[in-house]
Design a protein around this motif. Structure first.
Motif, PDB file in Angstrom:
ATOM      1  N   LYS A 115       1.072  -1.222  -0.127  1.00 27.57           N
ATOM      2  CA  LYS A 115      -0.046   0.101  -0.043  1.00 27.57           C
ATOM      3  C   LYS A 115       0.920   1.196  -0.067  1.00 27.57           C
ATOM      4  CE  LYS A 115      -3.602   1.985   2.744  1.00 27.57           C
ATOM      5  NZ  LYS A 115      -3.045   2.709   3.705  1.00 27.57           N
ATOM      6  N   ARG A 116       1.969   1.226   0.764  1.00 28.73           N
ATOM      7  CA  ARG A 116       2.857   2.372   0.861  1.00 28.73           C
ATOM      8  C   ARG A 116       3.481   2.669  -0.184  1.00 28.73           C
ATOM      9  NH1 ARG A 116       3.588   6.299   3.768  1.00 28.73           N
ATOM     10  NH2 ARG A 116       5.686   7.222   4.164  1.00 28.73           N
ATOM     11  N   ALA A 117       4.030   1.313  -0.828  1.00 24.89           N
ATOM     12  CA  ALA A 117       4.869   1.561  -2.061  1.00 24.89           C
ATOM     13  C   ALA A 117       4.055   2.409  -3.151  1.00 24.89           C
ATOM     14  CB  ALA A 117       5.220   0.265  -2.648  1.00 24.89           C
ATOM     15  N   ASP A 118       2.790   1.892  -3.318  1.00 23.01           N
ATOM     16  CA  ASP A 118       1.786   2.594  -4.521  1.00 23.01           C
ATOM     17  C   ASP A 118       1.655   4.257  -3.873  1.00 23.01           C
ATOM     18  OD1 ASP A 118       1.663   0.264  -5.826  1.00 23.01           O
ATOM     19  OD2 ASP A 118       0.043  -0.501  -4.509  1.00 23.01           O
ATOM     20  N   GLU A 119       1.550   4.570  -2.671  1.00 21.90           N
ATOM     21  CA  GLU A 119       1.260   5.807  -2.455  1.00 21.90           C
ATOM     22  C   GLU A 119       2.839   6.735  -2.663  1.00 21.90           C
ATOM     23  OE1 GLU A 119      -1.311   4.847   1.516  1.00 21.90           O
ATOM     24  OE2 GLU A 119       0.740   5.687   2.027  1.00 21.90           O
ATOM     25  N   LEU A 120       3.883   6.077  -2.228  1.00 20.41           N
ATOM     26  CA  LEU A 120       5.227   6.584  -2.500  1.00 20.41           C
ATOM     27  C   LEU A 120       5.518   6.917  -4.141  1.00 20.41           C
ATOM     28  CD1 LEU A 120       7.336   5.189   0.167  1.00 20.41           C
ATOM     29  CD2 LEU A 120       6.304   7.635   0.093  1.00 20.41           C
ATOM     30  N   LEU A 121       5.074   5.856  -4.779  1.00 21.08           N
ATOM     31  CA  LEU A 121       5.506   5.914  -6.010  1.00 21.08           C
ATOM     32  C   LEU A 121       4.543   7.025  -6.642  1.00 21.08           C
ATOM     33  CD1 LEU A 121       5.131   2.193  -7.583  1.00 21.08           C
ATOM     34  CD2 LEU A 121       7.369   3.806  -7.575  1.00 21.08           C
ATOM     35  N   GLU A 122       3.263   7.233  -6.181  1.00 21.36           N
ATOM     36  CA  GLU A 122       2.587   8.640  -6.558  1.00 21.36           C
ATOM     37  C   GLU A 122       3.214   9.823  -6.233  1.00 21.36           C
ATOM     38  OE1 GLU A 122      -0.977   9.886  -8.399  1.00 21.36           O
ATOM     39  OE2 GLU A 122      -0.620   7.873  -7.882  1.00 21.36           O
ATOM     40  N   PHE A 123       3.637   9.828  -5.121  1.00 21.15           N
ATOM     41  CA  PHE A 123       4.373  10.987  -4.482  1.00 21.15           C
ATOM     42  C   PHE A 123       5.883  11.227  -5.412  1.00 21.15           C
ATOM     43  CE2 PHE A 123       7.978  12.706  -1.680  1.00 21.15           C
ATOM     44  CZ  PHE A 123       7.211  13.897  -1.476  1.00 21.15           C
ATOM     45  N   GLN A 125       6.166  10.603  -8.244  1.00 21.00           N
ATOM     46  CA  GLN A 125       5.573  10.787  -9.638  1.00 21.00           C
ATOM     47  C   GLN A 125       6.142   9.553 -10.495  1.00 21.00           C
ATOM     48  OE1 GLN A 125       6.930  14.799  -9.406  1.00 21.00           O
ATOM     49  NE2 GLN A 125       5.152  15.859 -10.207  1.00 21.00           N
ATOM     50  N   LEU A 126       6.028   8.347 -10.386  1.00 22.04           N
ATOM     51  CA  LEU A 126       6.643   7.363 -10.928  1.00 22.04           C
ATOM     52  C   LEU A 126       5.503   6.184 -11.006  1.00 22.04           C
ATOM     53  CD1 LEU A 126      10.208   7.027  -9.219  1.00 22.04           C
ATOM     54  CD2 LEU A 126       9.923   7.823 -11.420  1.00 22.04           C
ATOM     55  N   SER A 127       4.398   6.517 -10.761  1.00 26.93           N
ATOM     56  CA  SER A 127       3.606   5.370 -10.908  1.00 26.93           C
ATOM     57  C   SER A 127       3.328   4.726 -12.116  1.00 26.93           C
ATOM     58  CB  SER A 127       1.989   5.909 -10.321  1.00 26.93           C
ATOM     59  OG  SER A 127       2.011   6.457  -9.195  1.00 26.93           O
ATOM     60  N   ARG A 143      16.667   9.292  -8.545  1.00 30.15           N
ATOM     61  CA  ARG A 143      16.636   9.924  -7.318  1.00 30.15           C
ATOM     62  C   ARG A 143      15.678   9.870  -6.629  1.00 30.15           C
ATOM     63  NH1 ARG A 143      20.892   9.781  -5.034  1.00 30.15           N
ATOM     64  NH2 ARG A 143      21.730  11.585  -3.815  1.00 30.15           N
ATOM     65  N   ARG A 144      14.364  10.394  -7.261  1.00 32.70           N
ATOM     66  CA  ARG A 144      13.144  10.275  -6.774  1.00 32.70           C
ATOM     67  C   ARG A 144      12.629   9.074  -6.307  1.00 32.70           C
ATOM     68  NH1 ARG A 144      11.353  13.112 -11.616  1.00 32.70           N
ATOM     69  NH2 ARG A 144       9.628  11.870 -12.037  1.00 32.70           N
ATOM     70  N   LEU A 145      13.139   8.015  -7.006  1.00 35.65           N
ATOM     71  CA  LEU A 145      12.796   6.635  -6.325  1.00 35.65           C
ATOM     72  C   LEU A 145      13.612   6.254  -5.171  1.00 35.65           C
ATOM     73  CD1 LEU A 145      11.584   3.971  -6.611  1.00 35.65           C
ATOM     74  CD2 LEU A 145      13.304   3.002  -8.105  1.00 35.65           C
ATOM     75  N   THR A 146      14.866   6.864  -5.107  1.00 36.85           N
ATOM     76  CA  THR A 146      15.518   6.698  -3.941  1.00 36.85           C
ATOM     77  C   THR A 146      14.853   7.388  -2.401  1.00 36.85           C
ATOM     78  OG1 THR A 146      17.449   6.426  -5.188  1.00 36.85           O
ATOM     79  CG2 THR A 146      17.876   6.769  -2.829  1.00 36.85           C
ATOM     80  N   ILE A 147      14.497   8.716  -2.839  1.00 31.48           N
ATOM     81  CA  ILE A 147      13.707   9.202  -1.993  1.00 31.48           C
ATOM     82  C   ILE A 147      12.446   8.692  -1.464  1.00 31.48           C
ATOM     83  CG2 ILE A 147      12.491  11.481  -1.332  1.00 31.48           C
ATOM     84  CD1 ILE A 147      14.402  13.076  -3.189  1.00 31.48           C
ATOM     85  N   ALA A 148      11.716   7.949  -2.305  1.00 31.18           N
ATOM     86  CA  ALA A 148      10.715   7.252  -2.078  1.00 31.18           C
ATOM     87  C   ALA A 148      10.948   5.875  -1.041  1.00 31.18           C
ATOM     88  CB  ALA A 148       9.837   6.797  -3.474  1.00 31.18           C
ATOM     89  N   ARG A 149      11.935   5.285  -1.557  1.00 30.02           N
ATOM     90  CA  ARG A 149      12.350   4.103  -0.494  1.00 30.02           C
ATOM     91  C   ARG A 149      12.685   4.592   0.646  1.00 30.02           C
ATOM     92  NH1 ARG A 149      18.050   1.227  -2.278  1.00 30.02           N
ATOM     93  NH2 ARG A 149      18.792   2.938  -1.045  1.00 30.02           N
ATOM     94  N   ALA A 150      13.581   5.746   0.587  1.00 33.15           N
ATOM     95  CA  ALA A 150      13.692   6.240   2.059  1.00 33.15           C
ATOM     96  C   ALA A 150      12.675   6.703   2.822  1.00 33.15           C
ATOM     97  CB  ALA A 150      14.622   7.562   1.861  1.00 33.15           C
ATOM     98  N   LEU A 151      11.355   6.894   2.315  1.00 33.18           N
ATOM     99  CA  LEU A 151       9.971   7.277   2.908  1.00 33.18           C
ATOM    100  C   LEU A 151       9.440   6.154   3.336  1.00 33.18           C
ATOM    101  CD1 LEU A 151       9.140  10.586   0.954  1.00 33.18           C
ATOM    102  CD2 LEU A 151      10.217  10.386   3.270  1.00 33.18           C
ATOM    103  N   ILE A 152       9.808   4.874   2.989  1.00 33.98           N
ATOM    104  CA  ILE A 152       8.912   3.796   3.069  1.00 33.98           C
ATOM    105  C   ILE A 152       8.371   3.397   4.663  1.00 33.98           C
ATOM    106  CG2 ILE A 152      10.766   1.906   3.198  1.00 33.98           C
ATOM    107  CD1 ILE A 152       7.836   1.552   1.024  1.00 33.98           C
ATOM    108  N   ASN A 153       9.598   3.971   5.666  1.00 29.91           N
ATOM    109  CA  ASN A 153       9.061   3.509   6.652  1.00 29.91           C
ATOM    110  C   ASN A 153       8.485   4.617   7.632  1.00 29.91           C
ATOM    111  OD1 ASN A 153      11.562   4.969   6.653  1.00 29.91           O
ATOM    112  ND2 ASN A 153      12.206   4.220   8.570  1.00 29.91           N
TER     113      ASN A 153
END
Lengths: 308, 269
Positions: A115-123, A125-127, A143-153
């Protein structure tokens, strides 16, 4: 004032005899956006690795979320998000899978991570790139994917080491916009940069670091006010003639800085300084009046430019 | 309400190594087809070439026991070398991939996962990969008629133990900063001679005495002999069988621990 989330006191990291970080002290308040500005090799990344609880300090004291990273590394890291200088996404996995495996490291159940992965991909802009290979992404997207990954928790502190180095201007602006949104949501940001515009845009407060030491600390505007004039006049006379022109310019403005390619005249009014330059019989090839920036602060404090 | 860091990290502390294994399994999905084709194709080719092809040239006894066919003699050793191949691949390229080429270990370590958990998870993954390969190998051995007792099943753990005994290679790989073809040298100067002189395709006793020591230090020889005990043995005293197991386990554990230490030094310097 709420308790700081990061407290560093005399923090030092030595590799044999070389002190990469040489006794720095700072505090970061919750929700604050804090920057370390300095050139390459200033000790920014080493500081970030210590704050990220992956590198042990040689001496001094460090508390992250009230805990000592030497004793509680994993516990601290469970509440951090880390965007390293070099992307270390798993290139053998697809975009979304990178988020899924990473979320698991924090002990999150599969359903929640998905669930969180989908929200972060949206955030980020990588959906629409969820199933793409990491290697097929542009530098900005990685870079944006790395930031999304860093926000997963849903971290309490996000550490960003040179978040936009190597990106083109457009990609940088997209990234800044995302980081600004995080800041508005109250995420504590700690970032290093050698771009003064990035520091001015994103940091509430920053320290200027050079050779492992803190040269100055404060809000960007206050640092500029304190260490530089209101405006700067940049004049160029051609590579061989800058030195000679500088002699004639003595006394114009508050202060002069002679660089290999141009002369910086620090003054209350850049236009008035330019008038004075022409009055003295000099005709610069180009002239530019601008507001003082953190770059000028750094130059003033260290005698060197940030990007060399 | 905020969860305290200590509470938040409790699950990672317990399950961290498994999360690493999970990650590596997911990585493998990308080329699962190749891996399975290799795992099935290799035993068929090798058993056919050695057990059937080469065997036609071999008359008389190969082992110390009468009535053992060449296929029975060679199959457990081939299964063990398959496990070694898988293990060495992961212990070399797998480790350096994580530390350097596709620095996923650095990323893992930025989360609550510790260097030790990364190594433990990697080791567990290698065990699983070896298990799949050796099980497929075993089934094909059965199809070729190379096993006739249920004890033969134990060649699977025997082979896996042989692969695990190469863990010191992983400890070495974790110290490599610059890739200057060390793995290619390792393959040609260490692994290949070990394969040739470890009593794999002919008994160690056929070698001149001054070369037999290679077999004695070689994990592959110990694993092959161990497997043979289960396929057509026992052909040796029980103490020797125990030595095989202990020798392989000790080498593996030493390598594993050194690897954890080296990875921690590298990630947390």
């Amino acid at each position: 004032m709420p308790a700081p989330v990061i407290t560093a006191t005399d923090l030092t990291k030595k590799y044999k005899d070389f002190a990469a970080v040489d006794g720095i002290s700072f505090e970061v308040a919750p929700g604050e956006s804090f920057g370390l500005l300095g050139p390459n090799g200033a000790g920014k990344s080493t500081t970030m690795r210590m704050v990220g609880a992956v590198s042990t300090r040689t001496s001094g004291d460090l508390r992250i979320l009230g805990l000592d990273p030497d004793e509680h590394g994993p516990a601290i890291r469970s509440q951090l998000g880390v965007v390293p200088q070099q992307d270390n996404l798993d290139t053998e996995l697809r975009v979304r899978d990178n988020l899924l495996v990473y979320g698991r490291y924090f002990g999150l159940p599969h359903s929640q991570v998905a669930k969180r992965a989908d929200e972060l991909l949206e955030f980020a802009q990588l959906s629409d790139r969820a199933k793409a290979k990491v290697d097929d992404l542009s530098g900005g997207m990685k870079r944006r994917l790395t930031i999304a990954r860093a926000l997963i928790n849903d971290p309490r502190i996000l550490l960003l080491d040179e978040p936009t180095t190597g990106l083109d201007p457009q990609a940088r602006h997209i990234l800044w916009d995302r980081l600004f949104r995080l800041k508005e949501r109250g995420t504590t940001l700690v970032l290093t940069t050698h771009y003064m515009d990035e520091a001015e845009q994103l940091c509430d407060r920053l320290v200027v670091v050079d050779k492992g030491r803190i040269m100055a600390e404060g809000r960007p505007a206050a640092l500029i006010r304190e260490h530089s004039s209101r405006e700067v006049l940049e004049v160029r006379f051609g590579s061989d003639r800058n030195e000679g022109a500088a002699a004639t310019l003595a006394g114009v403005g508050d202060r002069l800085e002679v660089l290999p390619d141009r002369i910086l005249v620090y003054a209350q009014s850049g236009e008035e300084a330019l008038v004075e330059v022409t009055k003295r019989g000099l005709e610069p090839i180009t002239s530019l009046v601008r507001r003082s920036s953190l770059e000028d602060v750094f130059l003033r404090l260290t005698g060197r430019t940030l990007v060399e | 309400m905020t969860v305290s860091p200590l509470e938040f990290s409790a699950k990672s502390r317990r399950w961290g190594a498994w999360y690493v294994t999970e990650h590596k399994i997911r990585q493998m999905r990308g080329f699962a087809g190749t891996l399975i084709a290799t795992a099935i194709g290799t035993p068929i080719l090798y058993l056919f070439a050695f057990g059937i092809g080469l065997a036609t040239l071999i008359s008389g006894n190969v082992g110390p026991v009468a009535g053992v066919t060449y296929l029975e003699f060679v199959a457990p050793a081939l299964l063990a070398s398959a496990a070694v191949l898988v293990a060495v691949e992961e212990y070399t390229f797998g480790i350096l991939l994580g530390l350097k080429w596709n620095a996923t270990y650095v990323g893992m370590n930025a989360s609550p996962i510790t260097a030790r958990q990364i190594v433990d998870g990697t080791m567990l993954f290698v065990v699983l990969r070896m298990f799949v390969s050796t099980t497929i190998y075993y089934l094909i051995m059965v199809a070729f008629g190379a096993v006739d007792s249920a004890w033969g099943l134990l060649t699977i753990p025997a082979g896996m133990l042989g692969g695990f005994a190469f863990a010191p290679v992983a400890a070495y790989a974790a110290t490599i900063e610059e890739d200057r073809g060390q793995f290619a040298i390792l393959q040609r100067v260490v692994i290949l001679p070990l394969t040739l002189f470890s009593g794999t395709v002919f008994p160690l006793t056929q070698l001149p005495v001054f070369l037999q020591w290679i077999g004695w230090v070689s994990p592959l020889w110990h694993a092959s002999e161990l497997g043979r005990q289960f396929v057509y043995g026992p052909t040796e005293p029980i103490w020797l069988t125990v030595i095989h197991v202990v020798y392989l386990a000790v080498l593996g554990v030493i390598g594993w621990q050194l690897c954890a230490r080296n990875v921690a030094r590298r990630l947390n310097k």
